[in-house]
Design a protein around this motif. Structure first.
Motif, PDB file in Angstrom:
ATOM      1  N   ARG A 150       0.686  -1.197  -0.037  1.00 52.84           N
ATOM      2  CA  ARG A 150       0.028   0.005   0.034  1.00 52.84           C
ATOM      3  C   ARG A 150       0.815   1.407  -0.098  1.00 52.84           C
ATOM      4  NH1 ARG A 150      -5.010  -1.856   3.888  1.00 52.84           N
ATOM      5  NH2 ARG A 150      -6.564  -2.203   2.379  1.00 52.84           N
ATOM      6  N   THR A 189      -4.071  -7.276  13.477  1.00 49.22           N
ATOM      7  CA  THR A 189      -3.651  -5.799  13.905  1.00 49.22           C
ATOM      8  C   THR A 189      -4.628  -5.662  15.075  1.00 49.22           C
ATOM      9  OG1 THR A 189      -5.034  -4.702  12.585  1.00 49.22           O
ATOM     10  CG2 THR A 189      -2.675  -5.020  11.844  1.00 49.22           C
ATOM     11  N   LEU A 229      -2.724   1.234  15.392  1.00 44.83           N
ATOM     12  CA  LEU A 229      -3.024  -0.305  15.093  1.00 44.83           C
ATOM     13  C   LEU A 229      -1.671  -0.929  15.221  1.00 44.83           C
ATOM     14  CD1 LEU A 229      -5.135  -0.035  12.133  1.00 44.83           C
ATOM     15  CD2 LEU A 229      -5.967  -0.689  14.142  1.00 44.83           C
ATOM     16  N   VAL A 269     -12.073 -15.202  -2.196  1.00 44.02           N
ATOM     17  CA  VAL A 269     -12.578 -14.715  -0.761  1.00 44.02           C
ATOM     18  C   VAL A 269     -12.283 -13.428  -0.566  1.00 44.02           C
ATOM     19  CG1 VAL A 269     -12.552 -15.269   1.780  1.00 44.02           C
ATOM     20  CG2 VAL A 269     -12.761 -16.993   0.148  1.00 44.02           C
ATOM     21  N   HIS A 315     -13.188  -7.464   0.134  1.00 46.54           N
ATOM     22  CA  HIS A 315     -12.525  -6.255  -0.234  1.00 46.54           C
ATOM     23  C   HIS A 315     -13.525  -5.438  -1.231  1.00 46.54           C
ATOM     24  CE1 HIS A 315      -9.020  -5.993   2.241  1.00 46.54           C
ATOM     25  NE2 HIS A 315      -9.297  -7.422   2.534  1.00 46.54           N
ATOM     26  N   ILE A 316     -13.735  -6.033  -2.301  1.00 43.23           N
ATOM     27  CA  ILE A 316     -14.531  -5.555  -3.517  1.00 43.23           C
ATOM     28  C   ILE A 316     -15.966  -5.852  -3.427  1.00 43.23           C
ATOM     29  CG2 ILE A 316     -14.538  -5.272  -5.858  1.00 43.23           C
ATOM     30  CD1 ILE A 316     -11.694  -6.584  -5.830  1.00 43.23           C
ATOM     31  N   ARG A 361     -23.859  -3.699   1.058  1.00 46.92           N
ATOM     32  CA  ARG A 361     -23.339  -3.590  -0.374  1.00 46.92           C
ATOM     33  C   ARG A 361     -24.476  -3.267  -1.752  1.00 46.92           C
ATOM     34  NH1 ARG A 361     -17.445  -6.680   0.344  1.00 46.92           N
ATOM     35  NH2 ARG A 361     -16.443  -4.933   0.740  1.00 46.92           N
ATOM     36  N   PRO A 396     -16.818  -1.389  -2.889  1.00 43.84           N
ATOM     37  CA  PRO A 396     -15.587  -1.546  -2.100  1.00 43.84           C
ATOM     38  C   PRO A 396     -15.371  -0.550  -0.935  1.00 43.84           C
ATOM     39  CG  PRO A 396     -15.311  -1.574  -4.507  1.00 43.84           C
ATOM     40  CD  PRO A 396     -16.543  -1.204  -4.097  1.00 43.84           C
ATOM     41  N   THR A 409     -16.623 -16.827   4.101  1.00 40.40           N
ATOM     42  CA  THR A 409     -17.135 -17.505   2.811  1.00 40.40           C
ATOM     43  C   THR A 409     -16.242 -18.410   2.240  1.00 40.40           C
ATOM     44  OG1 THR A 409     -16.037 -15.416   1.673  1.00 40.40           O
ATOM     45  CG2 THR A 409     -18.339 -15.300   2.306  1.00 40.40           C
ATOM     46  N   GLU A 410     -16.615 -19.195   1.502  1.00 42.13           N
ATOM     47  CA  GLU A 410     -15.530 -20.215   0.979  1.00 42.13           C
ATOM     48  C   GLU A 410     -15.620 -20.385  -0.656  1.00 42.13           C
ATOM     49  OE1 GLU A 410     -14.270 -24.413   2.899  1.00 42.13           O
ATOM     50  OE2 GLU A 410     -15.914 -24.549   1.707  1.00 42.13           O
ATOM     51  N   PHE A 411     -14.716 -20.358  -1.243  1.00 44.08           N
ATOM     52  CA  PHE A 411     -14.694 -20.576  -2.698  1.00 44.08           C
ATOM     53  C   PHE A 411     -15.175 -21.852  -2.951  1.00 44.08           C
ATOM     54  CE2 PHE A 411     -12.648 -21.443  -6.672  1.00 44.08           C
ATOM     55  CZ  PHE A 411     -13.303 -20.691  -7.723  1.00 44.08           C
ATOM     56  N   LEU A 434     -18.917 -17.911  -4.166  1.00 48.11           N
ATOM     57  CA  LEU A 434     -18.560 -17.804  -2.898  1.00 48.11           C
ATOM     58  C   LEU A 434     -19.701 -18.456  -2.033  1.00 48.11           C
ATOM     59  CD1 LEU A 434     -16.723 -14.334  -2.998  1.00 48.11           C
ATOM     60  CD2 LEU A 434     -15.703 -16.585  -2.482  1.00 48.11           C
ATOM     61  N   ASN A 455     -16.755 -14.093  10.642  1.00 46.14           N
ATOM     62  CA  ASN A 455     -15.365 -13.848  10.267  1.00 46.14           C
ATOM     63  C   ASN A 455     -14.800 -12.603  10.790  1.00 46.14           C
ATOM     64  OD1 ASN A 455     -13.085 -13.759   8.198  1.00 46.14           O
ATOM     65  ND2 ASN A 455     -14.063 -12.062   7.597  1.00 46.14           N
ATOM     66  N   ALA A 475     -13.551  -1.604  19.159  1.00 43.72           N
ATOM     67  CA  ALA A 475     -11.917  -1.682  18.611  1.00 43.72           C
ATOM     68  C   ALA A 475     -12.001  -2.368  17.517  1.00 43.72           C
ATOM     69  CB  ALA A 475     -11.261  -2.521  19.902  1.00 43.72           C
ATOM     70  N   PRO A 522     -11.431   0.283  13.992  1.00 43.08           N
ATOM     71  CA  PRO A 522      -9.906   0.767  13.565  1.00 43.08           C
ATOM     72  C   PRO A 522      -9.392  -0.312  12.764  1.00 43.08           C
ATOM     73  CG  PRO A 522     -10.303   1.345  15.788  1.00 43.08           C
ATOM     74  CD  PRO A 522     -11.237   0.494  15.636  1.00 43.08           C
ATOM     75  N   VAL A 523      -9.541  -1.502  13.152  1.00 42.39           N
ATOM     76  CA  VAL A 523      -8.794  -2.913  12.623  1.00 42.39           C
ATOM     77  C   VAL A 523      -9.509  -2.832  11.119  1.00 42.39           C
ATOM     78  CG1 VAL A 523      -8.658  -5.211  12.614  1.00 42.39           C
ATOM     79  CG2 VAL A 523      -8.335  -4.043  14.711  1.00 42.39           C
ATOM     80  N   GLY A 582      -8.122  -0.246   9.005  1.00 44.15           N
ATOM     81  CA  GLY A 582      -6.643  -0.901   8.693  1.00 44.15           C
ATOM     82  C   GLY A 582      -6.729  -1.740   7.491  1.00 44.15           C
ATOM     83  N   GLN A 583      -7.711  -2.811   7.504  1.00 48.91           N
ATOM     84  CA  GLN A 583      -7.733  -4.049   6.745  1.00 48.91           C
ATOM     85  C   GLN A 583      -8.134  -3.485   5.140  1.00 48.91           C
ATOM     86  OE1 GLN A 583     -10.004  -7.027   8.110  1.00 48.91           O
ATOM     87  NE2 GLN A 583      -8.705  -7.704   9.575  1.00 48.91           N
ATOM     88  N   HIS A 584      -9.298  -2.520   5.137  1.00 47.64           N
ATOM     89  CA  HIS A 584     -10.167  -2.157   4.041  1.00 47.64           C
ATOM     90  C   HIS A 584      -9.678  -0.841   3.369  1.00 47.64           C
ATOM     91  CE1 HIS A 584     -13.371  -5.153   3.906  1.00 47.64           C
ATOM     92  NE2 HIS A 584     -13.069  -5.150   5.092  1.00 47.64           N
TER      93      HIS A 584
END
Ligand SMILES: [Ca+2]
Ligand SMILES: [Ca+2]
Lengths: 326, 326
Positions: free
Chosen positions: A183, A204, A215, A232, A237-238, B183, B195, B204-206, B215, B222, B228, B231-232, B235-237
């Motif tokens: 990133r 994190t 974080l 997955v 994410h999308i 979404r 996104p 989810t599983e493929f 999926l 998940n 808390a 913020p995580v 960070g991820q997205h």
């Protein structure tokens, strides 16, 4: 309201949007696909909000030989941390890294790699890791090409990314590499902003450190964005099925299956590294040398044929590999 | 090159970008913040790529009383599935839902809720869940306001989202609600694409189902994007610390701490539901009735004061609550 600019620009001849691509069937397939999904009169028209294109990174957008760039980063960082860890001189897998003995390191397998990732990628805040990565990537050089790793990206792919965005696509990275390793520089190098990067990650945790909310990166795997993990990760994410996916190895099989398995027009592309002179040649598909990094087996070549995915041999398709460096 | 349009538009008086906001100190704080971070001459200037704004959804962008909209969806779906599950007539927690006995349902606590989510949100593909959600949201009505849930969104917030985007911000949802529940409709309703939606999720599983790559949604949590976790999830997205965050309850505390704890200009906003006549009034902050949904305790009010977060009392600040419906 912008019609006037079209008039002022005159009829002219449209510039080739993909000049580093030879005029091959692969290039025609890409141009034809973009033309039909953006043509409102076409049965294959796709509205802009669904024009999602996903790109693998290692071996698809930049060089992955002789070792993954992120591993080069981890080894460099381990060496730079060694003075604070005298015990590493005798402890494996650290010792093998400090000795430059990659053969012994390899015998440690996945566990050794996890230890090295934990030592080099965890225990700091996300902000600090961003700075560590940014500093490294702005100076580290590829051992063979003697240029920055961010200059060992493929010029034809930079053109393809730009061309897709100019045609209303959103471009995403979907990589097995670390999301926070990529990133800090993907926007500058690829024009792909941080939220459009999908990758593997460690866990994190939100913490206060010295009164500051941060974080903290933990030595624990959160998500592996490879193989069946790629669809997955795309879902997480999308949240939409891509209409175009580009990869180069077995790690991309499920992403291409998921992408081209949707209804309507779809395109799957696979970069095939068959140019030892200008870059690298590895498979083992097509009788090229086998490679543990970015393996392209014959079975993937067969899947490509069966599914109509386009295999882009570097040698025949790309007239320029890397961008010109000033 | 677009200077000509500016000239043609003439000097004029700029239209109020936030007409549903009364001319209060809260509105001035928002306008002032946007003005300074977009002014290249300002010490508080923030480049476009860092103009990240995150919005909670329930109670911040749309109504969350008398029950979360997603719970209304789950209960409706459970009822519609009941004919295929005769055993639910006698099994809790399903029985209490079918009997319309929410009091008994509540005694089942978190476990009962998980069972209902598993029954209604898992066991189908992501594509099928998209369709199920889209169908429901296009017809289901809010029990008090007798309009679609997507019309029980806050007009002042729609204006704020648009105003921020017009000023180079990227707008994100960061909600405790289900990412795939939101979404399918956030782009149409809020102008926020898939996104840019961050939320809680199940695994989810493929898989290949009838030869089709999909999926599959599994009955397993998940990620919980609350407290808390926010913020995580950011960070991820998103991978960047927001400079503006908007929430309405204890679930948003850590998101506001993380956002406003960064260096440079930052803004935290909290919607305070103090308008029983036009919407709802709940706290318990400020002596309003306590609420298990979207709790705004006095401690959060104190945090707001201490950190300089702006509390937006609906009653004084918003001259219109919902969009006009054609
Ligand atoms: Ca690859
Ligand atoms: Ca809320």
């Amino acid at each position: 309201t912008l019609g006037i600019f079209t008039v002022l620009a005159g009829p002219g001849i449209a510039a080739d949007p993909l000049p580093a691509w030879n005029d091959s069937s692969a290039k025609q397939a890409v141009l034809g696909f973009v033309a039909k999904v953006t043509n409102e009169g076409s049965a294959d028209f796709v509205p802009e909000s669904d024009r999602i294109a996903t790109f693998d990174n290692d071996g698809t957008l930049w060089v992955e030989q002789p070792i993954y760039t992120q591993l080069a980063f981890a080894l460099d960082r381990l060496r730079s941390m060694a003075p604070q860890h005298p015990e590493w001189k005798t402890q494996q897998p650290y010792k093998s890294v400090l000795d430059g003995d990659l053969e012994t390191l390899k015998t440690g397998g996945k566990h050794a790699l996890e230890q090295i990732i934990a030592a080099t990628h965890a225990g700091m805040t996300s902000d600090d890791f961003d700075k560590i990565t940014s500093d490294w990537i702005s100076t580290a050089q590829h051992p063979r090409f003697k240029r920055l790793y961010t200059e060992c990206v493929y010029q034809p792919q930079l053109e393809l990314l730009k061309y897709l965005r100019e045609n209303g696509f959103k471009t995403f990275i979907v990589s097995g590499g670390g999301i926070e390793f990529m990133r800090p520089w993907t926007e500058r190098v690829y024009g792909i902003s941080s939220p459009q990067v999908v990758g593997s990650s460690i866990a994190t945790e939100f913490q206060f450190v010295d009164g500051q909310p941060v974080l903290m990166r933990l030595p624990k795997v959160n998500f592996v964005d490879d193989k069946a993990g790629k669809p997955v990760g795309i879902g997480q994410h999308i949240g939409k099925r891509p209409i175009l996916a580009v990869g180069n190895s077995t790690g991309d099989l499920e992403m291409l299956q998921y992408t081209t398995g949707g209804s309507g027009a779809r395109l799957g592309l696979l970069v095939y590294h068959n140019d030892a002179e200008r870059e690298y040649a590895y498979g083992p598909a097509g009788g090229l040398p086998d490679s543990k990094i970015g393996t392209f087996p014959q079975s993937l070549m067969d899947d490509a044929t069966e599914n109509g995915w386009i295999v882009i041999g570097m040698k025949e398709n790309w007239n320029q590999i890397f961008p010109s460096v000033p």
